[in-house]
Design an enzyme around this catalytic site. Structure first.
Site, PDB file in Angstrom:
ATOM      1  N   CYS A  69       0.700  -1.279   0.014  1.00  0.00           N
ATOM      2  CA  CYS A  69      -0.148  -0.085  -0.579  1.00  0.00           C
ATOM      3  C   CYS A  69       0.784   1.129  -0.553  1.00  0.00           C
ATOM      4  CB  CYS A  69      -0.972   0.162   1.364  1.00  0.00           C
ATOM      5  SG  CYS A  69      -2.142   1.337   1.588  1.00  0.00           S
ATOM      6  N   CYS A  72       0.438   4.255   2.751  1.00  0.00           N
ATOM      7  CA  CYS A  72      -0.007   3.210   3.576  1.00  0.00           C
ATOM      8  C   CYS A  72       1.750   3.445   4.388  1.00  0.00           C
ATOM      9  CB  CYS A  72      -0.163   1.540   4.113  1.00  0.00           C
ATOM     10  SG  CYS A  72      -1.389   1.143   3.806  1.00  0.00           S
TER      11      CYS A  72
END
Length: 146
Positions: A69, A72
Site C-alpha cells: 500500500c 501506508c
C-alpha cells in the site's frame, strides 16, 4: 494515593504495574529490564495483539497497513514520529494486514491505512486514510482527552 497503571512490555509482553506519575521517567520492564517505551511503533502479530490491547491501561493506537500500500508506506514515517510525541500517554502499534489477515477481518478493516484507537480492549475511534504527524497526534489526543 497514586494511581497505578498496567503497561505491557513491548519486548517480553510482561504486564508491569507502575505509578501513573512515573510514566515519563523512562520506566523499565520488571521482567526483562528493557525500556517500556521506545518512542517508536511496535509491530504486533495476532498472538500478541490481544494482550497489548486488553491488558494495558494506556490507550493503544493501531495502524492497520500492508507493505504493498503506497499511502501506508507514505504514512509510516509520520506514524513513527507520532509515537515519539504521544508516548508514554499512548502506545502506538502497527498491524500488517497482509501477514495478519485475521485481525483485519476481525475489525472489519476495509481500506488501509486505517487507524483504530483502543482503550481497555474496546475500539473507541477509527480513521481511514493517510495522515501526517500533526494530524495523527491531533486526532489521537482529541479521542483520549489530552
Amino acid at each position: 494515593m497514586t494511581n497505578a497503571v498496567h503497561i505491557v512490555c513491548p519486548h517480553c509482553d510482561a504486564i508491569n504495574r507502575l505509578p501513573e506519575t512515573r510514566l515519563s521517567d523512562t520506566p523499565q520492564c520488571g521482567k526483562c529490564h528493557q525500556p517500556l517505551f521506545a518512542a517508536q511503533p511496535l509491530e504486533l502479530d495476532t498472538r500478541r495483539f490481544d494482550r497489548h490491547i486488553e491488558r494495558s491501561d494506556l490507550p493503544v493506537l493501531v495502524d492497520f497497513w500492508a507493505p504493498w500500500c503506497g499511502p501506508c508506506r507514505m504514512m509510516a514515517p509520520a506514524f513513527a514520529q507520532a509515537a515519539g510525541v504521544l508516548e508514554p500517554q499512548l502506545r502506538l502499534v502497527k498491524v500488517n494486514t497482509e501477514a495478519e489477515p485475521a485481525l483485519g477481518s476481525r475489525f472489519g478493516i476495509r481500506s488501509i491505512p486505517t487507524l483504530a484507537l483502543f482503550h481497555h480492549g474496546r475500539e473507541i475511534a477509527r480513521q481511514a486514510g493517510a495522515m501526517g504527524t500533526a494530524d495523527i497526534v491531533r486526532w489521537a489526543r482529541q479521542h483520549v482527552g489530552g
